[in-house]
Design an enzyme around this catalytic site. Structure first.
Site, PDB file in Angstrom:
ATOM      1  N   TYR A   1      -8.384  31.027  28.989  1.00 49.42           N
ATOM      2  CA  TYR A   1      -7.451  30.440  29.967  1.00 49.42           C
ATOM      3  C   TYR A   1      -7.938  29.047  30.357  1.00 49.42           C
ATOM      4  O   TYR A   1      -7.365  28.063  29.994  1.00 49.42           O
ATOM      5  CB  TYR A   1      -7.296  31.351  31.187  1.00 49.42           C
ATOM      6  CG  TYR A   1      -6.231  30.843  32.139  1.00 49.42           C
ATOM      7  CD1 TYR A   1      -4.889  31.069  31.872  1.00 49.42           C
ATOM      8  CD2 TYR A   1      -6.566  30.125  33.287  1.00 49.42           C
ATOM      9  CE1 TYR A   1      -3.903  30.584  32.724  1.00 49.42           C
ATOM     10  CE2 TYR A   1      -5.590  29.642  34.152  1.00 49.42           C
ATOM     11  CZ  TYR A   1      -4.263  29.874  33.868  1.00 49.42           C
ATOM     12  OH  TYR A   1      -3.290  29.386  34.712  1.00 49.42           O
TER      13      TYR A   1
ATOM     14  N   SER B   1       0.440  30.725  29.392  1.00 45.88           N
ATOM     15  CA  SER B   1       0.663  29.734  30.439  1.00 45.88           C
ATOM     16  C   SER B   1      -0.261  28.536  30.204  1.00 45.88           C
ATOM     17  O   SER B   1      -0.174  27.885  29.169  1.00 45.88           O
ATOM     18  CB  SER B   1       0.454  30.369  31.816  1.00 45.88           C
ATOM     19  OG  SER B   1       0.938  29.554  32.838  1.00 45.88           O
TER      20      SER B   1
END
Length: 707
Positions: free
Chosen positions: A478, A558
């Site tokens: 991430y 994302s």
């Protein structure tokens, strides 16, 4: 160019020759859009794909054509049905959320196993008979309408709850009588990024919302001018009272809390994703009171841990980049910050006042730790957690030592514990029954060096009896927004591990694992460090013999989707397959849609030249290198994603398919009636992940067998 009939000229082809026929992608129209930014001409031929798929027939047709090609390909993968069937079995166990006490009642979420949406239950007393209060599974035929945030009134009489439809970030609030189950007529719309904070007498609650968007713009227009309102039970929304707004600062967002004793309203304001806050307080026992500033200026984080009278405890990074606990007398004429618990070598991630003690949570090398303190900061013991993993919860109230928390790890499903802060003891409150043996798996934490010599932690999970030698491996990352990636249970990942796959999770810079310095080292002009960390993680896995280039797949969602897109452009030779999900792919226009303007804290502003130069250098959409062999790529997004609008993934995919990137497939899977991830029904999760796992199994050489 890549047909097997041309194998005789393989020596002069830039890419290896594959026996299977090449995919024929839909022909995506281009438009001559070129804009000059800081002297550079930026072409954007697929800008028309930014239009809302719900209202644009052209975009809708493109989505239909792309999904048809993707579905036809995925249907040929032998592991797809096996993964789906096994995930269905692994999901089929009862799950419980962390209980919240209100009055004499206990409220908690529950899923019987394969329910598309978790239900809400209540008990009258801890030993009372459980009864279902809300079941969102009947709210929509496709199971895509979810119960989102919820909060009971202090006496447990009412419960306010949010409805999330089709995965959108927008919420609609309703109220249910917790005793009778009767729904009240109250309905509040255009709520987003909001808490629900009840008045102590249960007459109403505070919440945050935006103005109603213009017709047709709900899923793309920028979010600004968030305002705190008070809603009185039994009234219509147009009668709600405006409590706090900042028209001079339209980018500010506001969140409201009520202290346990009901004396104060605490309003926390931020401008972006950074935890830099202003704090206002308002006396609720004074009908003429107005919010007054306690902390001004967006400089530091101030997370309320609890209060006794006018003394408030906050977790803050003021003079403490790994955070400390302080107290403030909010009624004093001059704000004085009193130290309570100093920062340590581990990152303080939260605190709560339970009974007459403070529970303080830490991250130690990305693993949960917790300690107990007296109100003056005197140590009162270590909270013994069950294993290496992630603990969440520890909410409670002043004057009642009871709390609950949930604990999970990669092979430990969420187990709920009842905790007593007075005695520092935990007892199992709910433990799920599982369709696998956790002892069959082992988790190692390793540390490797990134490009600049920084030591990066990584969890490596595998079957205990996995044969030695390179194995199909999924590397996840991430690396952004101060978010820490910690061990957690996933039935979908377990299906990958069962087939002999390895799971690696890298704790990249840009996250919050090691405090502000770790976050700062992976954002703005330092963002390349995140990509270097991830690439180095892949190289480490290969060097250690855990995997090889032709067996390594990567995944991120994302901001992690941006990560995958960027590193594929930078090191396409290193990976066999890639799964970028709901990614931020156009770094020059991200701030023009919905919540994108918040993200300039981490990414920078494309309108500022120095930021533009950094963003342009790694933007996935703008840095695809034709003439280079790329890994197999399956992009995933959803039509109702109003967090990272799907136009990012649409444009990126169109650019991939138009470029000369070799024979491996570059496809997109576009879910309908789904958003950025939250609220997605179980059946859609299983179907999507089965497609992803089958795709990377194909390209990492995994042999998928029925279990």
């Amino acid at each position: 160019m890549f047909k097997h009939a041309l194998a005789v000229v393989a020596l002069i082809l830039p890419f290896p020759v594959f026996a299977e026929a090449p995919l024929i992608y839909p022909k995506t129209a281009t438009v001559p859009v070129v804009e000059t930014q800081f002297g550079e001409a930026i072409a954007d031929p697929y800008r028309w794909l930014e239009d809302d798929v719900r209202t644009s027939p052209k975009v809708r047709d493109w989505v239909t054509e792309e999904n048809a090609v993707t579905e036809k390909y995925l249907a040929t993968l032998p592991g797809r049905d096996i993964f789906a069937g096994r995930m269905k079995a692994l999901f089929d166990f009862e799950r419980m959320g962390v209980p919240r006490r209100a009055g004499t009642r206990y409220f908690y979420s529950r899923n019987s196993g394969l329910q598309n949406q978790s239900t809400l239950w209540v008990r009258d007393g801890l030993g009372g008979k459980p009864r279902q209060l809300l079941d969102p599974n009947g709210w929509a035929k496709d199971g895509a309408t979810a119960l989102a945030e919820w909060s009971p009134s202090e006496d447990g009489r009412f419960l306010a709850y949010a409805v999330q439809d089709g995965g959108t970030d927008w919420r609609t609030l309703h109220i249910v009588d917790a005793g009778t189950g009767a729904l009240l007529p109250d309905e509040i719309k255009w709520v987003k990024f909001s808490a629900i904070a009840w008045m102590p007498d249960g007459t109403g609650f505070f919440y945050s919302r935006f103005a109603a968007p213009k017709e047709g713009a709900a899923f793309q227009s920028l979010n600004s001018d968030q305002t705190v309102y008070f809603h009185r039970v039994g009234t219509t929304q147009d009668a709600d009272t405006k409590i706090y707004a900042t028209p001079g600062h339209p980018k500010y967002g506001h969140n409201a809390q009520v202290t346990d004793d009901g004396r104060y309203l605490v309003i926390t304001s931020t401008e972006g994703t950074d935890p830099r806050m202003e704090v206002h307080v308002m006396r609720l026992d004074d009908p003429d009171a107005k919010p007054r500033a306690l902390i001004s200026g967006l400089k530091n984080s101030w997370d309320l841990a609890g209060s006794v009278g006018s003394r408030f405890w906050f977790v803050t990074d003021s003079d403490a980049p790994k955070r400390r606990l302080v107290s403030i007398d909010v009624d004093a004429k001059k704000v004085r910050i009193e130290p309570v618990v100093a920062q340590t070598g581990d990152t303080m991630v939260g605190a709560s006042l339970v009974g007459q003690r403070l529970i303080v949570a830490y991250l130690g090398d990305a693993k949960s730790e917790a300690a107990l303190f007296e109100l003056d900061g005197k140590p009162a013991g270590v909270v013994q957690l069950p294993d290496i993993g992630t603990a969440s919860g520890f909410g409670g109230r002043t004057g009642n030592s009871e709390s609950f928390y949930s604990f999970s790890s990669f092979a430990i499903a969420p187990t709920v514990y009842r905790y007593d802060a007075a005695t520092n003891t935990s007892t199992v409150f709910f433990q799920p029954r599982l369709a696998f043996s956790p002892t069959d798996y082992v988790t190692d934490q390793v540390f490797y060096l990134s490009k600049d010599g920084t030591k990066i932690p990584m969890f490596v999970v595998r079957k205990r009896n996995l044969p030695a030698g390179p194995a199909p491996t999924l590397l996840y990352g991430y690396g952004g927004f101060n978010i820490s990636v910690t061990p957690g249970f996933s039935a979908t990942r377990l299906a990958w591990l069962e087939q002999g796959g390895v799971l690696a999770i890298a704790n990249l810079r840009g996250g919050g694992e090691y405090g502000n310095a770790w976050h700062d080292a992976g954002r703005l002009h330092q963002k390349q460090n995140v990509f270097d960390d991830f690439i180095a993680g892949g190289e480490y896995l290969i060097a250690q013999g855990i995997t090889s280039k032709d067996k390594l797949a990567i995944q991120g969602g994302s901001n992690g989707g941006l990560l995958v897109g960027a590193v594929v452009n930078q090191r396409p030779d290193l990976f066999a397959a890639a799964l970028p999900a709901v990614g931020v792919m156009d770094m020059l226009r991200f701030n023009r849609f919905t919540a994108g303007r918040y993200w300039t804290d981490d990414y920078g502003d494309p309108a500022v030249e120095a930021d533009f130069r950094t963003l342009r250098a790694y933007s996935p959409y703008h840095n695809i290198h034709g003439g280079t062999a790329y890994p197999a790529i399956l992009v995933t997004t959803a039509d109702t994603d109003d967090r990272v609008v799907p136009g990012h993934s649409f444009k990126y995919t169109a650019a991939l398919q138009a470029a000369d990137l070799g024979p491996k497939p570059h496809l997109i899977r576009i879910e309908t009636r789904a958003g950025h991830g939250s609220g997605k029904p179980t059946d859609k999760i299983i179907a999507e992940t089965a497609d992803e796992w089958a795709f990377i199994a194909k390209w990492t050489g995994m042999t998928v067998t029925a279990k």
